[in-house]
Design a protein around this motif. Sequence first.
Motif, PDB file in Angstrom:
ATOM      1  N   ILE A   2     -16.258  -4.506   6.666  1.00  0.00           N
ATOM      2  CA  ILE A   2     -15.156  -3.541   6.692  1.00  0.00           C
ATOM      3  C   ILE A   2     -15.491  -2.372   5.771  1.00  0.00           C
ATOM      4  CG2 ILE A   2     -13.383  -5.232   7.298  1.00  0.00           C
ATOM      5  CD1 ILE A   2     -12.420  -5.210   4.452  1.00  0.00           C
ATOM      6  N   ASP A   3     -15.171  -1.171   6.233  1.00  0.00           N
ATOM      7  CA  ASP A   3     -15.297   0.035   5.420  1.00  0.00           C
ATOM      8  C   ASP A   3     -13.908   0.443   4.976  1.00  0.00           C
ATOM      9  OD1 ASP A   3     -18.039   0.110   5.888  1.00  0.00           O
ATOM     10  OD2 ASP A   3     -17.810   1.361   7.678  1.00  0.00           O
ATOM     11  N   VAL A   4     -13.785   0.841   3.722  1.00  0.00           N
ATOM     12  CA  VAL A   4     -12.474   1.165   3.168  1.00  0.00           C
ATOM     13  C   VAL A   4     -12.475   2.573   2.589  1.00  0.00           C
ATOM     14  CG1 VAL A   4     -11.941  -1.249   2.662  1.00  0.00           C
ATOM     15  CG2 VAL A   4     -13.060   0.168   0.909  1.00  0.00           C
ATOM     16  N   GLU A   5     -11.295   3.054   2.282  1.00  0.00           N
ATOM     17  CA  GLU A   5     -11.093   4.334   1.618  1.00  0.00           C
ATOM     18  C   GLU A   5     -10.315   4.086   0.325  1.00  0.00           C
ATOM     19  OE1 GLU A   5     -11.276   8.170   0.649  1.00  0.00           O
ATOM     20  OE2 GLU A   5     -12.211   7.421   2.486  1.00  0.00           O
ATOM     21  N   PRO A   6     -10.823   4.517  -0.841  1.00  0.00           N
ATOM     22  CA  PRO A   6     -12.106   5.184  -1.049  1.00  0.00           C
ATOM     23  C   PRO A   6     -13.287   4.232  -0.870  1.00  0.00           C
ATOM     24  CG  PRO A   6     -11.039   4.764  -3.147  1.00  0.00           C
ATOM     25  CD  PRO A   6     -10.043   4.393  -2.092  1.00  0.00           C
ATOM     26  N   GLU A   7     -14.434   4.793  -0.583  1.00  0.00           N
ATOM     27  CA  GLU A   7     -15.597   3.998  -0.208  1.00  0.00           C
ATOM     28  C   GLU A   7     -16.073   3.064  -1.307  1.00  0.00           C
ATOM     29  OE1 GLU A   7     -18.677   6.534   1.210  1.00  0.00           O
ATOM     30  OE2 GLU A   7     -17.520   7.237   2.952  1.00  0.00           O
ATOM     31  N   ASP A   8     -15.839   3.449  -2.560  1.00  0.00           N
ATOM     32  CA  ASP A   8     -16.336   2.633  -3.669  1.00  0.00           C
ATOM     33  C   ASP A   8     -15.324   1.601  -4.158  1.00  0.00           C
ATOM     34  OD1 ASP A   8     -14.635   4.550  -4.668  1.00  0.00           O
ATOM     35  OD2 ASP A   8     -15.795   4.906  -6.496  1.00  0.00           O
ATOM     36  N   ALA A   9     -14.193   1.445  -3.441  1.00  0.00           N
ATOM     37  CA  ALA A   9     -13.202   0.441  -3.827  1.00  0.00           C
ATOM     38  C   ALA A   9     -13.802  -0.956  -3.704  1.00  0.00           C
ATOM     39  CB  ALA A   9     -11.964   0.555  -2.948  1.00  0.00           C
ATOM     40  N   LYS A  10     -13.419  -1.832  -4.620  1.00  0.00           N
ATOM     41  CA  LYS A  10     -13.986  -3.188  -4.651  1.00  0.00           C
ATOM     42  C   LYS A  10     -12.961  -4.262  -4.280  1.00  0.00           C
ATOM     43  CE  LYS A  10     -18.122  -2.061  -6.018  1.00  0.00           C
ATOM     44  NZ  LYS A  10     -19.261  -2.241  -5.097  1.00  0.00           N
ATOM     45  N   TRP A  11     -11.701  -3.897  -4.182  1.00  0.00           N
ATOM     46  CA  TRP A  11     -10.652  -4.870  -3.912  1.00  0.00           C
ATOM     47  C   TRP A  11      -9.678  -4.287  -2.899  1.00  0.00           C
ATOM     48  CZ3 TRP A  11     -10.967  -9.579  -6.499  1.00  0.00           C
ATOM     49  CH2 TRP A  11     -11.860  -9.623  -7.559  1.00  0.00           C
ATOM     50  N   ILE A  12      -8.909  -5.165  -2.265  1.00  0.00           N
ATOM     51  CA  ILE A  12      -7.886  -4.688  -1.330  1.00  0.00           C
ATOM     52  C   ILE A  12      -6.670  -5.599  -1.398  1.00  0.00           C
ATOM     53  CG2 ILE A  12      -8.768  -5.993   0.673  1.00  0.00           C
ATOM     54  CD1 ILE A  12      -8.076  -3.403   2.323  1.00  0.00           C
ATOM     55  N   ARG A  13      -5.507  -4.981  -1.440  1.00  0.00           N
ATOM     56  CA  ARG A  13      -4.253  -5.739  -1.361  1.00  0.00           C
ATOM     57  C   ARG A  13      -3.920  -5.947   0.112  1.00  0.00           C
ATOM     58  NH1 ARG A  13      -3.230  -1.628  -5.094  1.00  0.00           N
ATOM     59  NH2 ARG A  13      -2.959  -2.343  -7.250  1.00  0.00           N
ATOM     60  N   TYR A  14      -3.517  -7.148   0.455  1.00  0.00           N
ATOM     61  CA  TYR A  14      -3.171  -7.393   1.855  1.00  0.00           C
ATOM     62  C   TYR A  14      -2.214  -8.572   1.969  1.00  0.00           C
ATOM     63  CZ  TYR A  14      -6.128 -11.551   1.952  1.00  0.00           C
ATOM     64  OH  TYR A  14      -6.646 -12.792   1.706  1.00  0.00           O
ATOM     65  N   ASP A  15      -1.519  -8.630   3.091  1.00  0.00           N
ATOM     66  CA  ASP A  15      -0.658  -9.759   3.440  1.00  0.00           C
ATOM     67  C   ASP A  15      -0.857 -10.085   4.907  1.00  0.00           C
ATOM     68  OD1 ASP A  15       1.060 -10.604   1.154  1.00  0.00           O
ATOM     69  OD2 ASP A  15       1.635  -8.490   1.158  1.00  0.00           O
ATOM     70  N   VAL A  16      -0.480 -11.303   5.284  1.00  0.00           N
ATOM     71  CA  VAL A  16      -0.639 -11.755   6.662  1.00  0.00           C
ATOM     72  C   VAL A  16       0.675 -12.335   7.155  1.00  0.00           C
ATOM     73  CG1 VAL A  16      -1.970 -13.173   8.257  1.00  0.00           C
ATOM     74  CG2 VAL A  16      -3.022 -12.393   6.122  1.00  0.00           C
ATOM     75  N   ILE A  17       1.117 -11.880   8.322  1.00  0.00           N
ATOM     76  CA  ILE A  17       2.291 -12.445   8.990  1.00  0.00           C
ATOM     77  C   ILE A  17       1.818 -13.090  10.286  1.00  0.00           C
ATOM     78  CG2 ILE A  17       4.483 -11.958  10.150  1.00  0.00           C
ATOM     79  CD1 ILE A  17       4.777 -11.606   7.191  1.00  0.00           C
ATOM     80  N   ARG A  18       2.083 -14.383  10.432  1.00  0.00           N
ATOM     81  CA  ARG A  18       1.741 -15.086  11.666  1.00  0.00           C
ATOM     82  C   ARG A  18       2.951 -15.120  12.589  1.00  0.00           C
ATOM     83  NH1 ARG A  18      -3.729 -15.126  11.376  1.00  0.00           N
ATOM     84  NH2 ARG A  18      -4.461 -16.020   9.424  1.00  0.00           N
ATOM     85  N   SER A  19       2.707 -15.482  13.851  1.00  0.00           N
ATOM     86  CA  SER A  19       3.775 -15.383  14.847  1.00  0.00           C
ATOM     87  C   SER A  19       4.660 -16.611  14.928  1.00  0.00           C
ATOM     88  CB  SER A  19       3.176 -15.112  16.234  1.00  0.00           C
ATOM     89  OG  SER A  19       2.280 -16.147  16.576  1.00  0.00           O
ATOM     90  N   LEU A  20       4.111 -17.795  14.680  1.00  0.00           N
ATOM     91  CA  LEU A  20       4.855 -19.007  14.992  1.00  0.00           C
ATOM     92  C   LEU A  20       5.392 -19.685  13.741  1.00  0.00           C
ATOM     93  CD1 LEU A  20       2.524 -20.503  17.744  1.00  0.00           C
ATOM     94  CD2 LEU A  20       4.580 -19.125  18.041  1.00  0.00           C
ATOM     95  N   ASP A  21       6.606 -20.245  13.860  1.00  0.00           N
ATOM     96  CA  ASP A  21       7.221 -20.988  12.770  1.00  0.00           C
ATOM     97  C   ASP A  21       6.710 -22.427  12.832  1.00  0.00           C
ATOM     98  OD1 ASP A  21       8.783 -21.478  10.623  1.00  0.00           O
ATOM     99  OD2 ASP A  21      10.691 -21.486  11.688  1.00  0.00           O
ATOM    100  N   SER A  22       5.472 -22.624  12.389  1.00  0.00           N
ATOM    101  CA  SER A  22       4.783 -23.893  12.594  1.00  0.00           C
ATOM    102  C   SER A  22       5.159 -24.933  11.542  1.00  0.00           C
ATOM    103  CB  SER A  22       3.270 -23.656  12.547  1.00  0.00           C
ATOM    104  OG  SER A  22       2.924 -23.042  11.317  1.00  0.00           O
ATOM    105  N   PRO A  23       4.994 -26.221  11.861  1.00  0.00           N
ATOM    106  CA  PRO A  23       5.264 -27.278  10.873  1.00  0.00           C
ATOM    107  C   PRO A  23       4.348 -27.153   9.668  1.00  0.00           C
ATOM    108  CG  PRO A  23       5.004 -28.185  13.078  1.00  0.00           C
ATOM    109  CD  PRO A  23       4.569 -26.752  13.149  1.00  0.00           C
ATOM    110  N   MET A  24       4.793 -27.658   8.520  1.00  0.00           N
ATOM    111  CA  MET A  24       3.990 -27.583   7.310  1.00  0.00           C
ATOM    112  C   MET A  24       3.070 -28.800   7.240  1.00  0.00           C
ATOM    113  SD  MET A  24       6.149 -25.881   4.232  1.00  0.00           S
ATOM    114  CE  MET A  24       7.267 -27.240   4.003  1.00  0.00           C
TER     115      MET A  24
END
Length: 275
Positions: free
Chosen positions: A69-91
Motif C-alpha cells: 500500500i502507498d500512503v500520503e504522506p509517502e514517508d508515513a510509518k503508521w496508519i489509523r484504521y478500523d474495520v466494520i464487518r457485515s454480519l452479526d456473527s456468534p462470538m
Amino acid sequence: MPKYADYIKRIEIDSLWSGKKHIIWELNRQVNILSGSNGQGKSTILNKVVKGLSAGGEFPSHMLKGVKIDVEPEDAKWIRYDVIRSLDSPMVEFTESGLMKFREITGPVAVRSALDFQIYHLQRKYLDYQVNIGNRIIAELQQGNMDAAQHLSIQKKRFQDIVDDLFSETGKKIVRTENEIRFSQIGETLVPYQLSSGEKQMLAILLTVLVEDNQPYVLFMDEPEVSLHIEWQKRLIDLCIELNPNVQIILTTHSPAVVMNGWVDSVTEVSDITL
C-alpha cells in the motif's frame, strides 16, 4: 513520535488467487466503493489489506507478502484504521469462562455476538472520547475561549441527534444524562445489546467514526449494508463524513442504495482493477 498517514493512495496485491490475478487500485482521498458479483474478490481484497495492517509494526515491513500500500504522506510509518464487518456473527472465539466474565461486566443482558463485543469496546472508547473532549473544553474555558469550547461539543451532540433521528420510528432516544450509551423507549431504559441487528450495526459504524475525534484514518467496511434498511443505506456514507470529515472510506457493497446520494463516481468494479 510516529508519523501517521492521512490516507491510502494505492493498493497493490500480487497473486490474489494463486497467481491468477494482480490487483492495482488507485484510491480517492475520501470515498472508495468496490463493487462486483460474488466470487470476484471484493472481500478478499479488503481482508488481505486489513490482515497486513493488523500484523502491526512500521510500513512496509509488516505488510503481507504480495500486498503493498502507498500512503500520503509517502514517508508515513503508521496508519489509523478500523474495520466494520457485515454480519452479526456468534462470538465463537470466546471460551465459556471468558464469555461469562464478559457478561458479568456488561450486565444482565446476554451478549452473544461479535457485534455486541465490538459495541462493548466502543463504549469504552466513547468514555475516553468524552473525557478528552471535556478536558479540552475546560482548557478553552480557562483561557476565556467560549466559542472554541462550544465548538468542541458539536460533534458529540450531532452524533446523538443523528442516532435519535435514525431510531425515531421505534421511539428510541439516547439518554443524554448518561456517560455510557443508553436508550429510553416508552419509559424503559435499554442498553445497546438490546437493539436490533440493524440498529446495532448503525450504532457501531457511527461510534467508530465519532471516537476517532476528527483524526485522519481509514474505515474499511465489508458489505456494511446487510442489516440496514434502505433509507439508512442511502445516508451511510454522508453520515460518516459528517461525523469525521477526515475519514477515508474503503467499502465493498452489493447495494445500489449505498451510492445513491452522489457516490456513483466513487464506485470501482473489481474487473477494472484486475490485471
